[in-house]
Design a protein around this motif. Structure first.
Motif, PDB file in Angstrom:
ATOM      1  N   LYS A   8       0.844  -1.185   0.000  1.00 18.05           N
ATOM      2  CA  LYS A   8       0.000   0.000   0.000  1.00 18.05           C
ATOM      3  C   LYS A   8       0.883   1.240   0.000  1.00 18.05           C
ATOM      4  O   LYS A   8       1.916   1.264   0.672  1.00 18.05           O
ATOM      5  CB  LYS A   8      -0.877   0.025   1.237  1.00 18.05           C
ATOM      6  N   PRO A   9       0.484   2.253  -0.694  1.00 17.46           N
ATOM      7  CA  PRO A   9       1.275   3.490  -0.661  1.00 17.46           C
ATOM      8  C   PRO A   9       1.108   4.184   0.701  1.00 17.46           C
ATOM      9  O   PRO A   9       0.050   4.132   1.314  1.00 17.46           O
ATOM     10  CB  PRO A   9       0.693   4.333  -1.787  1.00 17.46           C
ATOM     11  N   TYR A  10       2.215   4.805   1.163  1.00 16.77           N
ATOM     12  CA  TYR A  10       2.164   5.531   2.426  1.00 16.77           C
ATOM     13  C   TYR A  10       1.482   6.866   2.210  1.00 16.77           C
ATOM     14  O   TYR A  10       1.768   7.574   1.249  1.00 16.77           O
ATOM     15  CB  TYR A  10       3.573   5.786   2.974  1.00 16.77           C
ATOM     16  N   ASP A  11       0.605   7.232   3.103  1.00 13.24           N
ATOM     17  CA  ASP A  11      -0.037   8.541   2.981  1.00 13.24           C
ATOM     18  C   ASP A  11       0.552   9.553   3.967  1.00 13.24           C
ATOM     19  O   ASP A  11       0.219  10.720   3.944  1.00 13.24           O
ATOM     20  CB  ASP A  11      -1.555   8.424   3.154  1.00 13.24           C
TER      21      ASP A  11
END
Length: 133
Positions: A8-11
C-alpha cells in the motif's frame, strides 16, 4: 478472507528520524564551536594599596567662539599661550592640559591648540559635556 501481498502506498511521512538526526547535528555543532573558541589571556595590573602622592599641574585651555584663547581663565594670544605652556612643561614634565572648545568656535582653532600641545609634547585631553547639560 484473503490477505493481499500488495504494497500500500504511504499517505504520511514519518519525520521522527529526521528530527533525531537534526538534533544530533545541532548538538555536535554546538559542542564543536564552543570547543574551538579560545579565550584571551589578559594580565591585569595589580592595584596598589598606596594612594598616589604625585600631584601634577593641570592647565585648562578654553577656545572661545571668536577664536580667542583663555589659559585658566586669563585671555592670551596664541604666542603667549605657547610660552606659558613651555614654562609649565619646564617646571613639571608630567603636567597636563585640558582643552575646552566652545561649540560655536571653528574647529581649526581647537585643532591649533591640540597641535601646539603635540608640538610641546604635553599630556592633553579634550573636555566634553553631555548633550542637554
Amino acid at each position: 478472507m484473503q490477505i493481499s501481498n500488495e504494497a500500500k502506498p504511504y499517505d504520511t511521512i514519518n519525520v521522527t528520524p529526521m528530527l533525531d538526526l537534526a538534533y544530533v547535528l545541532l548538538v555536535v555543532f554546538i559542542l564543536m564551536t564552543t570547543a574551538s573558541v579560545q579565550g584571551l589571556n589578559i594580565s591585569m595590573p595589580k592595584p596598589s594599596n598606596k594612594p598616589s602622592t604625585e600631584k601634577h599641574e593641570l592647565k585648562i585651555v578654553q577656545v572661545l567662539a571668536d577664536g580667542g584663547v583663555l589659559l585658566n581663565g586669563v585671555g592670551l594670544s596664541f604666542a603667549e599661550l605657547e610660552q606659558q605652556l613651555q614654562r609649565a612643561r619646564a617646571a613639571d614634565a608630567q603636567m597636563s592640559v585640558a582643552i575646552k572648545g566652545d561649540a560655536r568656535s571653528q574647529y581649526q582653532h581647537v585643532v591649533a591648540v591640540v597641535d601646539l600641545c603635540n608640538k610641546l609634547q604635553v599630556n592633553m585631553g579634550l573636555v566634553t559635556a553631555r548633550i542637554g547639560t
